[in-house]
Scaffold this motif. Sequence first.
Motif, mmCIF file in Angstrom:
data_model
loop_
_atom_site.group_PDB
_atom_site.id
_atom_site.type_symbol
_atom_site.label_atom_id
_atom_site.label_comp_id
_atom_site.label_asym_id
_atom_site.label_seq_id
_atom_site.Cartn_x
_atom_site.Cartn_y
_atom_site.Cartn_z
ATOM 1 N N GLU A 208 0.736 -1.289 -0.108
ATOM 2 C CA GLU A 208 -0.171 0.063 0.048
ATOM 3 C C GLU A 208 0.776 1.410 -0.052
ATOM 4 N N GLU A 209 1.895 1.242 0.738
ATOM 5 C CA GLU A 209 2.837 2.291 0.781
ATOM 6 C C GLU A 209 3.607 2.406 -0.534
ATOM 7 N N GLY A 210 3.870 1.293 -1.103
ATOM 8 C CA GLY A 210 4.779 1.673 -2.341
ATOM 9 C C GLY A 210 4.159 1.744 -3.557
ATOM 10 N N LEU A 211 2.577 1.376 -3.511
ATOM 11 C CA LEU A 211 1.877 1.392 -4.844
ATOM 12 C C LEU A 211 2.168 2.525 -5.684
ATOM 13 N N ALA A 212 2.098 3.902 -5.116
ATOM 14 C CA ALA A 212 2.373 5.180 -6.033
ATOM 15 C C ALA A 212 3.569 5.098 -6.631
ATOM 16 N N ALA A 213 4.727 4.759 -5.906
ATOM 17 C CA ALA A 213 5.911 4.793 -6.328
ATOM 18 C C ALA A 213 6.204 3.556 -7.556
ATOM 19 N N ALA A 214 5.643 2.570 -7.306
ATOM 20 C CA ALA A 214 5.538 1.169 -8.214
ATOM 21 C C ALA A 214 4.907 1.559 -9.620
ATOM 22 N N THR A 215 3.818 2.410 -9.380
ATOM 23 C CA THR A 215 2.802 2.708 -10.618
ATOM 24 C C THR A 215 3.691 3.878 -11.464
ATOM 25 N N ALA A 216 4.434 4.785 -10.771
ATOM 26 C CA ALA A 216 5.101 5.730 -11.518
ATOM 27 C C ALA A 216 6.262 5.194 -12.140
ATOM 28 N N THR A 217 6.886 4.144 -11.615
ATOM 29 C CA THR A 217 7.720 3.459 -12.366
ATOM 30 C C THR A 217 7.372 2.702 -13.517
ATOM 31 N N VAL A 218 6.460 1.852 -13.416
ATOM 32 C CA VAL A 218 6.030 1.130 -14.431
ATOM 33 C C VAL A 218 5.730 1.993 -15.635
ATOM 34 N N ALA A 219 5.009 3.159 -15.328
ATOM 35 C CA ALA A 219 4.876 4.243 -16.364
ATOM 36 C C ALA A 219 5.833 4.417 -17.580
ATOM 37 N N SER A 220 7.070 3.946 -17.133
ATOM 38 C CA SER A 220 8.149 4.393 -18.075
ATOM 39 C C SER A 220 8.375 3.066 -18.983
ATOM 40 N N LEU A 221 7.703 2.005 -18.984
ATOM 41 C CA LEU A 221 7.444 0.818 -19.729
ATOM 42 C C LEU A 221 6.943 1.315 -21.196
ATOM 43 N N PRO A 222 7.625 0.823 -22.250
ATOM 44 C CA PRO A 222 6.823 1.012 -23.425
ATOM 45 C C PRO A 222 5.656 0.149 -23.325
#
Length: 241
Positions: free
Chosen positions: A119-133
Amino acid sequence: MSTHSSPIAFPPAIAAYADGPALARALAAHVAEALRARLARDGAASLAVSGGRTPVAFLETLSGAPLDWGRIAVTLVDERWVPETSPRSNAALVRRHLLRGPAADARFVPLFTGDATPEEGLAAATATVASLPSPFAAVVLGMGDDGHTASFFPGAEGLAAAIDPAGTAPLAIARAEGAGEPRITFTLPSLIAADRLFLHIEGRTKRSVLERACAGTDAAELPIRAVLNAVRAPLDVMWCP
């Protein structure tokens, strides 16, 4: 398996192989083909793979594929909320078995952020995967004997949202009795949008589970049905006894 006898709109296309090594070679060839096609079209490509014991031979075979790995991003279909020092870490498994040889040049995008809870890491993980083609050039799913795929577990908290084909969030949190640790997973829409979607299963038990899934539509009972119900073309199933 005919469409007449099954409620599934597109019954899976099941390719059977003599053994695990033969399956691993074929799956690696198909995934490499999908990556190569996306690179030719867009100049960049992404791949999502699953963890566990089943895909090890496939990952090791794919690692040697002659691809322009520097233009490929690799991530996980789902991840246990554990650090890479844990033997349960899917990221550690991918680093060990895929990101070596030619594939060491790929950009790896793990899902675990180091936060105490998903829950604490969801926002950061979501931002990270946004860089994927996007969408994925290829996604390789696995399946458990309970019919789970990705981290879509029977009885999981938030399962309905994670497998909602109309959902817009790329990631979801999974907590379920059968999951062990809390997990983070790509949602159903993110996975089924892939150019090529594969299901890698081995053993007669899993073949039977898949056949049972094709004979019904209740994804809460067997979550692999969420994939079968939502795909717009037959799911590519790679299987060996």
